[in-house]
Design an enzyme around this catalytic site. Sequence first.
Site, PDB file in Angstrom:
ATOM      1  N   GLY A  28      47.276  62.862   3.136  1.00 47.79           N
ATOM      2  CA  GLY A  28      46.149  62.318   3.566  1.00 47.79           C
ATOM      3  C   GLY A  28      45.716  61.413   2.670  1.00 47.79           C
ATOM      4  O   GLY A  28      45.898  60.404   1.963  1.00 47.79           O
ATOM      5  N   CYS A  29      44.111  61.446   2.355  1.00 47.52           N
ATOM      6  CA  CYS A  29      43.292  60.495   1.585  1.00 47.52           C
ATOM      7  C   CYS A  29      43.616  60.555   0.226  1.00 47.52           C
ATOM      8  O   CYS A  29      43.515  59.567  -0.393  1.00 47.52           O
ATOM      9  CB  CYS A  29      41.861  61.015   1.718  1.00 47.52           C
ATOM     10  SG  CYS A  29      41.052  60.836   3.205  1.00 47.52           S
ATOM     11  N   VAL A  30      44.586  61.792  -0.333  1.00 52.19           N
ATOM     12  CA  VAL A  30      44.695  61.502  -1.774  1.00 52.19           C
ATOM     13  C   VAL A  30      46.202  60.879  -1.997  1.00 52.19           C
ATOM     14  O   VAL A  30      46.513  60.557  -3.205  1.00 52.19           O
ATOM     15  CB  VAL A  30      44.806  63.196  -2.244  1.00 52.19           C
ATOM     16  CG1 VAL A  30      46.083  63.730  -1.824  1.00 52.19           C
ATOM     17  CG2 VAL A  30      44.595  63.168  -3.669  1.00 52.19           C
TER      18      VAL A  30
END
Length: 376
Positions: free
Chosen positions: A137-139
Amino acid sequence: MRIAAVASAFPPHYYEQETLLANLSRRWAGQRNGLARLASLHRNVLVGGRHLALPLEEYERLASWGDANDAWIRCAEDLGAAALEAALARADLAPRQVDALFFVSVTGIATPSMDARLVNRLGLPPHVTRVPIFGLGCVAGAAGLARAADHVRAYPDQVAALVSVELCSLTVQAEDRSVANFIATGLFGDGAAAAVVCGARARGGGPRAAHAGARTGGAASQAAAAGRAAAGSPGIVASRSVFYPGTEDVMGWEISERGFKVVLSADIPDLVRTHLRQDVDRFLHDHGLARGDVAAWICHPGGPRVLEAMEDALELPGGALDATWESLSRVGNLSSASVLLVLEEFLGPRRPPAGAHGLLLAMGPGFCSELVLLRW
């Protein structure tokens, strides 16, 4: 090892936030009690507009997860190819010079994975190492950059490329009236980014302008060009991954026959305030630095409450996250691609002086953090 170039690519369909809100309000007109909340949440995320993978009118024709994923495959290949071509051009490298290709996304799936399609489309060498990563995801933009650095640390004569494509609009669940989905439909956008990471002994990979100067000048101009290349291309000093046990339900997907249903907990800002300062301080301390030594804060734009929590936790001076706030307003949160968009700014108009340190960081499902220490 250094980041030779970063580039982004976006679909041509851009809509102001009020246009997107009006479209969703029409689609969800039967849920009148929720429309005021939807409007409030859309305005509170401070996003001015977003790119969408498809023209707005085509989303209502997506009858199944299969339809949405087919659209993801088509658009992701186009955008991923555009971003990688642009990054390689900026690094003055040809596709055949890429030794490893990392691909990150959490908004669609394909087997063969998207990296295979990019190898065929761009003419990357058949021996290229392929590493598709799903689920971070965002990481994943920060984590993918760190894993590309790990590769060229092990193989210092090689070049690694990272490609991130996120088409968040193709994951929207029309039946989901939860607050998390309302926030997601206002916060997340579509786009792609690519980064080129060169090992310490890799050939080529200087900014195009610097290479042009070296080709046309003598020894003095070559030295000057090399200096400009070093100043413009930050070195990757170190990276660190941090996992927070027992937080798996904070962010992610619930996957069903309808596709990806967003999980987005209100606890995320509290987790940032609880963990981020000590994680950053320990990481910097291990390299003889403190927060005051960081000239460039390259942070993922998770949303206003998350960014405020970062500013508070790290006690950042005013303006430290301007590039992140501006990216959020301009295109929204692009999941894994967003931190690379912010990084692109620091390789261009916001480039710090030679010798300055930067910290690239993102947080995502797990729940977890990824920290990457840079030096210009």
